[in-house]
Design a protein around this motif. Structure first.
Motif, PDB file in Angstrom:
ATOM      1  N   TRP A  24       0.843  -1.188   0.000  1.00 35.89           N
ATOM      2  CA  TRP A  24       0.000   0.000   0.000  1.00 35.89           C
ATOM      3  C   TRP A  24       0.876   1.234   0.000  1.00 35.89           C
ATOM      4  O   TRP A  24       1.760   1.404   0.848  1.00 35.89           O
ATOM      5  N   ASN A  54      -2.807   1.464  -5.485  1.00 39.39           N
ATOM      6  CA  ASN A  54      -4.144   1.158  -4.994  1.00 39.39           C
ATOM      7  C   ASN A  54      -5.072   2.271  -5.446  1.00 39.39           C
ATOM      8  O   ASN A  54      -4.889   3.437  -5.078  1.00 39.39           O
ATOM      9  N   TRP A  73     -11.323  -1.460 -10.005  1.00 39.55           N
ATOM     10  CA  TRP A  73     -10.661  -1.488  -8.706  1.00 39.55           C
ATOM     11  C   TRP A  73      -9.298  -2.157  -8.874  1.00 39.55           C
ATOM     12  O   TRP A  73      -9.168  -3.129  -9.629  1.00 39.55           O
ATOM     13  N   PHE A  75      -6.037  -3.279  -6.126  1.00 37.27           N
ATOM     14  CA  PHE A  75      -5.437  -3.237  -4.803  1.00 37.27           C
ATOM     15  C   PHE A  75      -4.224  -4.149  -4.750  1.00 37.27           C
ATOM     16  O   PHE A  75      -4.232  -5.249  -5.326  1.00 37.27           O
ATOM     17  N   ARG A 211      -6.737   3.002   0.858  1.00 34.30           N
ATOM     18  CA  ARG A 211      -6.416   1.782   1.595  1.00 34.30           C
ATOM     19  C   ARG A 211      -7.032   0.585   0.867  1.00 34.30           C
ATOM     20  O   ARG A 211      -8.176   0.638   0.430  1.00 34.30           O
ATOM     21  N   GLN A 213      -8.971  -2.673  -0.199  1.00 35.29           N
ATOM     22  CA  GLN A 213     -10.190  -3.346   0.246  1.00 35.29           C
ATOM     23  C   GLN A 213     -10.367  -4.613  -0.593  1.00 35.29           C
ATOM     24  O   GLN A 213     -11.217  -4.666  -1.494  1.00 35.29           O
ATOM     25  N   ARG A 215     -11.793  -7.406  -0.217  1.00 29.86           N
ATOM     26  CA  ARG A 215     -13.106  -8.052  -0.270  1.00 29.86           C
ATOM     27  C   ARG A 215     -14.031  -7.363  -1.261  1.00 29.86           C
ATOM     28  O   ARG A 215     -14.966  -7.993  -1.770  1.00 29.86           O
ATOM     29  N   ALA A 216     -13.768  -6.098  -1.563  1.00 28.67           N
ATOM     30  CA  ALA A 216     -14.564  -5.425  -2.588  1.00 28.67           C
ATOM     31  C   ALA A 216     -14.384  -6.095  -3.941  1.00 28.67           C
ATOM     32  O   ALA A 216     -15.227  -5.976  -4.821  1.00 28.67           O
TER      33      ALA A 216
END
Length: 346
Positions: A24, A54, A73, A75, A211, A213, A215-216
């Motif tokens: 991150w 991210n 998205w 990450f 930050r 995520q 699980r998204a």
């Protein structure tokens, strides 16, 4: 370059240049290093931001007179990478990647296709990075700074050194290096006019340095109850092992991978043929072209053609007992040269 809708939504394969994720990065201004002052430094910064950053946002695509948008998205958590792209227009489709596992979901059809990343050339869910070796084939030129999606951006143009590739204008986020917009430029029809934009992809809104995520991303594939799940078989191989050879080099393009894969007969890849196609993937660091080779089938292979949609071109040609398809974000001259570069071993 940033992919157009057909490369973000996997209708055919080109090549993926996504690297393993990083950590991150935190807020974009935290410990911000000085901006690069050279071409290679900027391309390396873009490459790093695309692969280890991210971010999430909405991308808008324009190609061939059509406009579409997708939510993306990306990450990175340690050595774990999570990506998702969700089409916001037309048929529902979601592509999810966790490390090397890629799920493509069609909710309305209750269909899921699960593949390994190495087999999903070009089906990336995030802005594509630019390999610094592209500078061998493109000239780098800075233009005036601008703004995209409310963020300050550095603007530059990559001008091709020959007629085998397109020029591109790129907008890179000043704070992070993330590619915010990319325009593919056509040939000049009049020296007094600016080159036409034949394809464009741009963030309409984006959050960078957020930050992670995970699980998204992963929640989309946790429950596939009621879905028909397909796992197409793909096999890494080499041209020589399949009875083919790279007879001549095409300036700037390198062979970066070769696969044997089923021949899809449905638009969503849900009805693979029992025949296999050989796929050779080429890249010049920015543009990507796949050359598919399969046995000629009179019922399926009707006529030779060249077609285009934005920057994406496709060429089909018969060669003795084989059908050759070259497809990629390059001019027809490059596709012809790459299709002709592969010959049957005698």
């Amino acid at each position: 370059m940033l992919a157009n809708p057909r490369r973000w939504l996997p209708l055919f394969a080109v090549v993926t240049v996504l690297a393993p994720g990083g950590v991150w990065a935190g807020p974009a201004d935290a410990g911000k290093p000085p901006l690069p002052d050279d071409a290679r430094g900027w391309l390396q910064r873009i490459h790093s931001a695309a692969n280890t950053g991210n971010y999430r946002g909405t991308m808008v695509f324009s190609a061939g007179g059509a406009i579409s948008s997708s939510r993306v998205w990306h990450f990175s958590v340690g050595d774990q990478t999570f990506e998702k792209i969700e089409a916001l227009d037309g048929r529902q489709q979601t592509v999810v990647r966790h490390n090397d596992d890629v799920h493509t979901l069609w909710p309305q059809a209750k269909l899921a296709v699960i593949e390994k990343r190495e087999a999903v050339f070009g089906r990336q869910a995030t802005p594509q990075s630019v390999d610094p070796r592209a500078l061998e084939q493109y000239r780098f030129r800075r233009e005036a700074d601008s703004r995209v999606a409310g963020r300050d951006a550095v603007v530059f143009v990559l001008e091709p050194r020959d007629e085998l590739r397109f020029a591109q204008r790129l907008w890179a986020d000043q704070a992070s290096g993330l590619l915010l917009r990319a325009d593919v430029l056509g040939a000049l029809s009049n020296v007094a006019l600016a080159a036409p934009v034949i394809e464009s992809a741009s963030f309409s809104e984006v959050e960078i340095g957020i930050r992670p995520q995970p699980r998204a991303v992963t929640d989309a594939v946790r429950a596939l109850d009621g879905y028909k799940v397909l796992r197409p078989s793909h096999q890494r191989t080499r041209l020589d092992d399949e009875g083919w050879t790279l007879a001549r080099a095409v300036a700037g393009f390198q062979l970066i991978g070769c696969l044997k894969r089923p021949v899809p007969t449905g638009g969503d890849g849900s009805r693979p043929d029992d025949k296999l196609a050989l796929q050779a993937v080429f890249s010049d660091g920015l543009a990507h072209v796949s050359v598919f080779i399969e046995p000629f089938d009179l019922a399926r292979h009707k006529r030779e053609l060249i077609s285009a949609n934005g920057a994406m071109h496709m060429l089909t040609v018969r060669r003795q007992d084989y059908w050759i398809t070259a497809v990629g974000d390059a001019p027809p001259a490059a596709l012809r040269a790459l299709a002709a570069s592969i010959e049957r071993k005698r």
